[in-house]
Design an enzyme around this catalytic site. Structure first.
Site, PDB file in Angstrom:
ATOM      1  CE  LYS A  66      -4.161   1.802   0.345  1.00 51.00           C
ATOM      2  NZ  LYS A  66      -3.809   2.868  -0.621  1.00 51.00           N
ATOM      3  CE  LYS A  90       3.187   6.865   6.919  1.00 45.97           C
ATOM      4  NZ  LYS A  90       2.900   7.915   5.911  1.00 45.97           N
ATOM      5  CE  LYS A 102       4.518   7.790  -0.958  1.00 47.25           C
ATOM      6  NZ  LYS A 102       3.542   7.958   0.133  1.00 47.25           N
ATOM      7  CB  THR A 185      -3.458  12.843   5.988  1.00 52.98           C
ATOM      8  OG1 THR A 185      -3.611  11.782   5.037  1.00 52.98           O
ATOM      9  CG2 THR A 185      -2.031  12.844   6.502  1.00 52.98           C
ATOM     10  CG  ASN A 216      -5.565  16.483   1.512  1.00 50.62           C
ATOM     11  OD1 ASN A 216      -5.264  15.703   2.408  1.00 50.62           O
ATOM     12  ND2 ASN A 216      -6.806  16.627   1.071  1.00 50.62           N
ATOM     13  CB  SER A 359      -6.207   4.339   2.291  1.00 49.76           C
ATOM     14  OG  SER A 359      -6.029   5.541   1.591  1.00 49.76           O
TER      15      SER A 359
END
Length: 426
Positions: A66, A90, A102, A185, A216, A359
């Site tokens: 992810k 994370k 990523k 976030t 954001n 997510s």
């Protein structure tokens, strides 16, 4: 120190604290797969342009990999590798059933039209579609990308594999996105800050905040902190910085940025040098932009009591690393700059994990075919963030270490245990 070296350094310190087998340590550090593709598209003027895209799939011991996809001119293999590794730790800290990945494309999205961005996204998806998937690797938005980008990826992927809403998260609501995802976030940053301040008998109300970055994450964090009674006294973005010791009107600033594409020119405070923002007098500093912004050149001048890492890798190890670990050593190790100053840092792999947590909620909703209301999303996010903070604090007590090493030992330990349980052999 570049991002990959810094991230690997933190990992190795955690591995040492955990007394990991050297072969297992090496196995956890090496990425599962690295992908590099050429993306050639026709520009609107008829010329051809080529861009290099990357996807690093770091680890899948705990579940599908992810991580976001960023569009930025500084995207390179080292950065993507570092961020993929950070995602592994994370997701483990958040205790959601994912690994880490990523991706990115080396481009300047502001210089591309909407149609050019769409073509670039579709070509990139065509090159990697057989290596991502609902139970393999699930991308999400990142710097320079958004819900529209995810919609294009979903559509292109579905041409090859059938309608697959769970293949990406951070989608538009109309295509299976989750309520609360845009703010996730920033809201996670709020919850993490609340948890840290509560440890010291404080709350958000009455605290002075400085935020670097008004994208954001930074904009949502600013809005939610203000709603909770905090006073945001200074903010910056790529266009400039503004300060008001009485507190900025965040709603007006949001409208100004929407109309003018940046903070520059906002009349609700005094313009200041963006380079001085990190050293402004405040209680809580929130770097929510690029990595490596807090380093040995400016660490001595930081006046904040707390740093909440809303960005990925904003603090260079030379400014702050887990160097004051006493257990398993016979001597007091030299403290780093920020430790000497008594600054408490909540690390990125905990502080900004709200986005990947929601997510996960979106992915679950897509698989179940059942949509949650926003109240449930936010309540579940608070539960996950508070539990993660508690788990990190427990690791701090176990290993007599700071919050960064508490988070890294927690994440690395969970991934190592999953790896061994699945049948890893020395």
């Amino acid at each position: 120190m570049n991002a990959l070296a810094a991230t690997s350094r933190n990992f190795k310190q955690a591995a040492k604290l955990l007394a990991l087998d050297s072969k297992l340590e090496k196995s956890l550090l090496i990425p599962f797969r690295e992908i590099k593709v050429e993306c050639t598209i026709p520009k609107d003027d008829g010329t051809l342009a080529s861009y290099v895209g990357f996807r690093v799939q770091h680890d899948n011991a705990r579940g599908p990999m992810k991580g976001g996809i960023r569009y930025h001119h500084e995207v390179d293999p080292d950065e993507v590798n570092a961020l993929a590794q950070l995602m592994t730790w994370k997701t483990a800290v958040a205790n959601i059933p994912y690994g880490g990945a990523k991706g990115g494309i080396g481009c300047t999205p502001g210089e591309l039209s909407i149609s050019e961005l769409e073509r670039l996204t579709r070509v990139f998806t065509q090159k990697i579609h057989d290596l991502i998937g609902i139970h393999t690797d699930v991308p999400a938005p990142d710097m320079g990308t958004n819900s529209q980008t995810m919609a294009w990826i979903l559509d292109e992927y579905s041409k090859f594999h059938g309608h697959s809403p769970a293949v990406v998260t951070g989608k538009p609501i109309d295509l299976g996105g989750s309520l609360g995802r845009d703010a996730a976030t920033g809201r996670g940053v709020l919850f993490a800050t609340e948890a840290l301040l509560a440890e010291h008998g404080k709350g958000i109300a009455g605290q002075r905040f400085v935020i670097q970055g008004f994208g954001n994450v930074g904009s949502w964090a600013a809005q939610l902190i203000t709603e909770a009674g905090g006073k945001v006294i200074a903010i910056s973005d790529v266009t400039g910085a503004v300060k008001n010791i009485n507190g900025l009107d965040i709603s007006k600033l949001v409208n100004h940025v929407a109309e003018n594409r940046g903070i520059k020119g906002f009349n609700g405070g005094d313009a200041i040098d963006p380079n001085s923002l990190l050293t402004e007098e405040c209680d809580v500093l929130i770097p929510a932009a690029l990595g490596g912004v807090i380093n040995r050149d400016n660490a001595n001048d930081i006046k904040a009591k707390y740093i909440i890492e809303a960005a990925n890798h904003p603090t260079d190890p030379e400014a702050d690393e887990a160097s004051h670990i006493l257990i398993q050593t016979n001597c007091q190790l030299k403290k780093n700059i920020l430790s000497k100053k008594g600054v408490l840092i909540l690390p990125d792999i905990l502080a900004n994990s709200g986005g990947v947590t929601v997510s996960y909620f979106e992915w679950v909703q897509n698989i179940q075919g059942f949509m949650w209301d926003e109240e449930k999303v936010n309540a579940e996010l608070r539960t996950y963030m508070m539990r993660a903070f508690k788990d990190v604090k427990e690791m701090c007590r176990t290993h007599n270490c700071d919050l960064r090493m508490g988070a890294f030992t927690l994440g690395v330990n969970r991934v190592a245990r999953a790896t061994v349980l699945r049948g890893w052999e020395a």
